[in-house]
Write a protein that holds these residues in place. Structure first.
Motif, PDB file in Angstrom:
ATOM      1  N   MET A  92     -56.079   6.190   6.087  1.00 28.65           N
ATOM      2  CA  MET A  92     -57.084   6.200   5.034  1.00 28.65           C
ATOM      3  C   MET A  92     -58.321   6.879   5.604  1.00 28.65           C
ATOM      4  N   THR A  93     -58.563   8.108   5.161  1.00 25.90           N
ATOM      5  CA  THR A  93     -59.545   8.950   5.832  1.00 25.90           C
ATOM      6  C   THR A  93     -60.975   8.417   5.696  1.00 25.90           C
ATOM      7  N   GLU A  94     -61.342   7.906   4.523  1.00 22.41           N
ATOM      8  CA  GLU A  94     -62.710   7.429   4.332  1.00 22.41           C
ATOM      9  C   GLU A  94     -62.990   6.180   5.158  1.00 22.41           C
ATOM     10  N   ALA A  95     -61.993   5.304   5.252  1.00 16.98           N
ATOM     11  CA  ALA A  95     -62.164   4.079   6.041  1.00 16.98           C
ATOM     12  C   ALA A  95     -61.933   4.327   7.522  1.00 16.98           C
ATOM     13  N   ASP A  96     -61.386   5.492   7.862  1.00 15.21           N
ATOM     14  CA  ASP A  96     -61.032   5.824   9.242  1.00 15.21           C
ATOM     15  C   ASP A  96     -60.145   4.730   9.842  1.00 15.21           C
ATOM     16  N   GLU A  97     -59.109   4.372   9.072  1.00 13.30           N
ATOM     17  CA  GLU A  97     -58.169   3.328   9.491  1.00 13.30           C
ATOM     18  C   GLU A  97     -56.747   3.812   9.272  1.00 13.30           C
ATOM     19  N   VAL A  98     -55.864   3.486  10.194  1.00 12.99           N
ATOM     20  CA  VAL A  98     -54.458   3.837  10.045  1.00 12.99           C
ATOM     21  C   VAL A  98     -53.602   2.585  10.188  1.00 12.99           C
ATOM     22  N   ASN A  99     -52.744   2.342   9.200  1.00 16.98           N
ATOM     23  CA  ASN A  99     -51.793   1.240   9.259  1.00 16.98           C
ATOM     24  C   ASN A  99     -50.460   1.758   9.763  1.00 16.98           C
ATOM     25  N   VAL A 100     -49.891   1.085  10.739  1.00 16.69           N
ATOM     26  CA  VAL A 100     -48.634   1.503  11.345  1.00 16.69           C
ATOM     27  C   VAL A 100     -47.562   0.485  10.972  1.00 16.69           C
ATOM     28  N   SER A 101     -46.452   0.971  10.438  1.00 14.82           N
ATOM     29  CA  SER A 101     -45.360   0.087  10.034  1.00 14.82           C
ATOM     30  C   SER A 101     -44.031   0.768  10.288  1.00 14.82           C
ATOM     31  N   GLU A 102     -42.964  -0.005  10.172  1.00 15.78           N
ATOM     32  CA  GLU A 102     -41.632   0.586  10.266  1.00 15.78           C
ATOM     33  C   GLU A 102     -41.335   1.309   8.965  1.00 15.78           C
ATOM     34  N   ALA A 103     -40.687   2.451   9.055  1.00 18.54           N
ATOM     35  CA  ALA A 103     -40.349   3.226   7.857  1.00 18.54           C
ATOM     36  C   ALA A 103     -39.525   2.389   6.897  1.00 18.54           C
ATOM     37  N   GLY A 104     -39.951   2.336   5.633  1.00 17.12           N
ATOM     38  CA  GLY A 104     -39.194   1.615   4.615  1.00 17.12           C
ATOM     39  C   GLY A 104     -39.345   0.115   4.662  1.00 17.12           C
TER      40      GLY A 104
END
Length: 212
Positions: A92-104
């Motif tokens: 999320m570019t505006e929040a400068d946050e990335v959520n990492v999860s397993e695909a699917g």
């Protein structure tokens, strides 16, 4: 965002939604599937619109997609989604946050690995007529889920000459209508594996939320 992912994978992946079959619709979808499977990759730009007449909503965002087998990068509305087939990064570019999860791993999510079996959940498809999209002649096909999903129907528009999908309209049970219109579509790019991985080193200030 989940609605967009459902639409995006139905539009840009092979469509095998043949539970209850209209033979003409099946014949057209078979050709779409055959052609799409043969592409080494897909690169596309599109407009994504959410409509709700009662609520006065008519919002359109432009987006882009790179897809290669089970790997993809999707960019739209300030969100970039990367997937290398195993791990998904939602930045999320505006929040400068990335959520990492397993695909699917997200409930109800659809990815290139599952699109080939989505038909097992149950759809009724029907050919609803010919049409035009600019100078292009099109087929229109309606897909109605026979299992419990959060949309009531999906209408897709297919180019009669190329058997590429030009648009998809999803009618959500929340009263919203979601539309993707494809603007450009190419199939010859050979992407490196790094194109589908979010590089944290390039974003040293990003807040990483690991959900695995």
């Amino acid at each position: 965002m989940k609605k967009l992912l459902v639409l995006f994978f139905i539009v840009f992946s092979s469509i095998q939604l043949f539970s209850q079959v209209d033979q003409k619709a099946k014949s057209i979808l078979d050709k779409v599937s055959e052609k799409t499977k043969a592409y080494p990759s897909i690169t596309a730009t599109f407009d994504f619109t959410m409509l709700n007449e009662k609520a006065g909503i008519n919002e359109t965002s432009s987006g882009s997609l790179s897809l290669q087998k089970d790997k993809y990068k999707l960019s739209v509305s300030g969100v970039e989604i990367y997937c290398d087939g195993k791990t998904q990064w939602t930045y999320m570019t505006e929040a400068d946050e990335v959520n990492v999860s397993e695909a699917g791993s997200e409930e109800g999510s659809i990815n290139p690995a599952t699109i080939f079996t989505i038909y097992e959940k149950g759809f009724k498809n029907s050919y609803i007529g010919d049409g035009t999209n600019g100078a292009k002649k099109t087929y229109k096909i309606e897909l109605v889920p026979t299992s419990k999903l959060d949309f009531s129907k999906l209408i897709i528009e297919i180019d009669q000459s190329t058997f590429q999908i030009l648009s998809a309209k999803m009618f959500g049970k929340d009263g919203n209508i979601y539309v993707i219109k494809v603007k450009t579509f190419t199939t010859s790019t050979n992407y490196p594996a790094s194109a589908f991985i979010f590089d944290v080193k390039k974003h040293p200030e990003v807040n990483v939320v690991d959900m695995r």
